[in-house]
Design a protein around this motif. Structure first.
Motif, PDB file in Angstrom:
ATOM      1  N   ARG A 207       3.602  39.864  11.920  1.00  0.00           N
ATOM      2  CA  ARG A 207       4.319  39.435  10.781  1.00  0.00           C
ATOM      3  C   ARG A 207       3.209  38.623  10.068  1.00  0.00           C
ATOM      4  NH1 ARG A 207       9.501  36.132  12.068  1.00  0.00           N
ATOM      5  NH2 ARG A 207       9.791  37.914  13.450  1.00  0.00           N
ATOM      6  N   THR A 209       0.360  39.549   9.185  1.00  0.00           N
ATOM      7  CA  THR A 209      -0.884  40.431   8.703  1.00  0.00           C
ATOM      8  C   THR A 209      -1.096  40.098   7.262  1.00  0.00           C
ATOM      9  OG1 THR A 209      -0.102  42.291  10.560  1.00  0.00           O
ATOM     10  CG2 THR A 209      -1.349  42.878   8.304  1.00  0.00           C
ATOM     11  N   ILE A 210      -0.097  40.139   6.564  1.00  0.00           N
ATOM     12  CA  ILE A 210      -0.423  40.186   4.896  1.00  0.00           C
ATOM     13  C   ILE A 210      -0.881  38.867   4.654  1.00  0.00           C
ATOM     14  CG2 ILE A 210       0.714  40.405   2.917  1.00  0.00           C
ATOM     15  CD1 ILE A 210       2.530  42.507   3.657  1.00  0.00           C
ATOM     16  N   THR A 230      -0.480  45.685  14.646  1.00  0.00           N
ATOM     17  CA  THR A 230       0.691  45.635  13.892  1.00  0.00           C
ATOM     18  C   THR A 230       1.319  46.919  13.938  1.00  0.00           C
ATOM     19  OG1 THR A 230      -0.396  44.229  12.034  1.00  0.00           O
ATOM     20  CG2 THR A 230       1.505  45.429  11.391  1.00  0.00           C
ATOM     21  N   SER A 232       4.776  47.139  12.548  1.00  0.00           N
ATOM     22  CA  SER A 232       5.895  47.057  11.784  1.00  0.00           C
ATOM     23  C   SER A 232       5.010  46.955  10.267  1.00  0.00           C
ATOM     24  CB  SER A 232       7.039  46.110  11.876  1.00  0.00           C
ATOM     25  OG  SER A 232       7.632  46.131  13.050  1.00  0.00           O
ATOM     26  N   TYR A 233       5.319  47.920   9.408  1.00  0.00           N
ATOM     27  CA  TYR A 233       4.649  47.957   8.039  1.00  0.00           C
ATOM     28  C   TYR A 233       5.490  46.906   7.049  1.00  0.00           C
ATOM     29  CZ  TYR A 233       2.552  49.442   3.834  1.00  0.00           C
ATOM     30  OH  TYR A 233       1.912  49.568   2.828  1.00  0.00           O
ATOM     31  N   ALA A 234       6.883  46.663   7.394  1.00  0.00           N
ATOM     32  CA  ALA A 234       7.785  45.808   6.775  1.00  0.00           C
ATOM     33  C   ALA A 234       8.934  45.560   7.688  1.00  0.00           C
ATOM     34  CB  ALA A 234       8.009  46.234   5.506  1.00  0.00           C
ATOM     35  N   LYS A 235       9.746  44.702   7.299  1.00  0.00           N
ATOM     36  CA  LYS A 235      10.847  44.320   8.094  1.00  0.00           C
ATOM     37  C   LYS A 235      11.741  45.448   8.266  1.00  0.00           C
ATOM     38  CE  LYS A 235      14.835  41.178   8.852  1.00  0.00           C
ATOM     39  NZ  LYS A 235      15.222  39.572   8.473  1.00  0.00           N
ATOM     40  N   GLN A 237      10.751  48.523   9.337  1.00  0.00           N
ATOM     41  CA  GLN A 237       9.923  49.647   8.950  1.00  0.00           C
ATOM     42  C   GLN A 237       8.975  49.760   9.643  1.00  0.00           C
ATOM     43  OE1 GLN A 237       8.678  49.833   4.678  1.00  0.00           O
ATOM     44  NE2 GLN A 237       7.455  51.659   4.950  1.00  0.00           N
ATOM     45  N   GLN A 244      -1.688  54.304   7.089  1.00  0.00           N
ATOM     46  CA  GLN A 244      -1.019  53.496   6.167  1.00  0.00           C
ATOM     47  C   GLN A 244      -1.615  52.198   6.133  1.00  0.00           C
ATOM     48  OE1 GLN A 244       3.008  53.015   7.793  1.00  0.00           O
ATOM     49  NE2 GLN A 244       3.995  53.127   5.400  1.00  0.00           N
ATOM     50  N   ARG A 248      -3.210  50.039   2.591  1.00  0.00           N
ATOM     51  CA  ARG A 248      -2.853  48.826   2.271  1.00  0.00           C
ATOM     52  C   ARG A 248      -3.997  47.836   2.138  1.00  0.00           C
ATOM     53  NH1 ARG A 248       2.228  45.893   4.992  1.00  0.00           N
ATOM     54  NH2 ARG A 248       0.997  45.960   6.720  1.00  0.00           N
TER      55      ARG A 248
END
Length: 276
Positions: A207, A209-210, A230, A232-235, A237, A244, A248
């Motif tokens: 989490r 990452t961003i 990572t 998980s791309y988002a919670k 997801q 991908q 980003r």
């Protein structure tokens, strides 16, 4: 002029199981296909872990050599092999990774708790890795899991001299349970202890990452992304592919007006020699 962004893709790692993360590239064909697509998007370096026929992490020298050869033949990416392997791999196997003659290899600057495990990196082992890489013209990426490891890096360089090529590049691995947190504050704390003239990338685990990507870009640093770090791309997801994550990172880099750095420029920056 703005500084372009060096983007490293770390597509596989040694922690996730293929059965749990079906999109993870574990065969040579999957890895090469991923590498080609990530290069087309803007990646310049590939940080490589490999798997055996049962998709288990391995440091088999034959497979490593085949991987380096295939990536060189089918991409222009800088090939960086992991000398970390899995946390259970013995030092002798980790040193033997260099026999595959990659462009670069990782060199972790200290022991760190790694979740429920311990990632062991003794001082004598660090010195041996650094020395062998310089003798073979393999450029190290010094992996930093905690602030004190930058002091270890300075000690290494002061006592044993600069790396192959002469340029120092570090990767700040942030957000590992047991290491430094994946925060802007932690990243800024690292910057004051970087060796003079060094460049850095940053890796945010999970989490983080961003936040880590944004902090690194704003501080003039570079990026490492991928399914090693990572899934998980988002919670809620899951990541669909390494591409991908590279897409980003490229988008963020362009927003920061620091577009992706081509592989040729990356070789010049990192002092990586061509191995044909």
């Amino acid at each position: 002029m703005t500084t372009p962004t060096l983007i490293t893709i770390a597509p596989t790692g040694a922690e996730s199981a293929k059965s749990e993360v079906p999109a993870l590239p574990v065969t040579l064909d999957e890895l090469v296909s991923t590498a080609r697509e990530c290069e087309a998007l803007g990646a310049a370096v590939i940080h490589v872990h490999i798997r055996d026929a049962e998709a288990r992490p391995t440091l088999d020298l034959g497979r490593l050599r085949d991987t380096v050869a295939a990536l060189r033949e089918q991409t222009n990416l800088i090939v960086q092999l992991s000398t970390g392997g899995a946390v259970s791999d013995p030092e002798s196997d980790r040193l033997r990774v260099l026999d595959a003659e990659p462009d670069m290899a990782s060199c972790t600057m200290g022991t760190v708790n790694f979740g429920d495990d311990v990632f062991m990196n003794r001082w004598e082992f660090i010195v041996e890795l650094h020395t062998r890489m310089r003798e073979r013209g393999i450029v190290p990426e010094y992996e930093i899991f905690d602030l004190g490891q930058l002091t270890t890096l300075r000690r290494l360089l002061d006592k044993y001299g600069p790396p192959a090529g002469g340029h120092v590049h570090v990767d700040l691995v942030m957000g590992v349970p047991g290491g430094m947190p994946g925060t802007a504050e932690a990243l800024v704390s690292c910057l004051r202890d970087l060796p003079d003239g060094a460049t850095f990338s940053a890796t945010g685990i999970g989490r983080s990452t961003i936040p880590v990507m944004l902090a690194s870009l704003s501080a003039g640093g570079h990026l490492r992304v991928g399914m090693e770090d990572t899934i998980s791309y988002a919670k809620g997801q899951p990541v669909e592919s390494n591409m991908q994550l590279v897409a980003r990172a490229v988008g963020f880099a362009r927003l920061a007006q620091r577009p992706p750095m081509p592989a040729g420029e990356a070789r010049a920056l990192l002092e990586v020699k061509s191995r044909g």
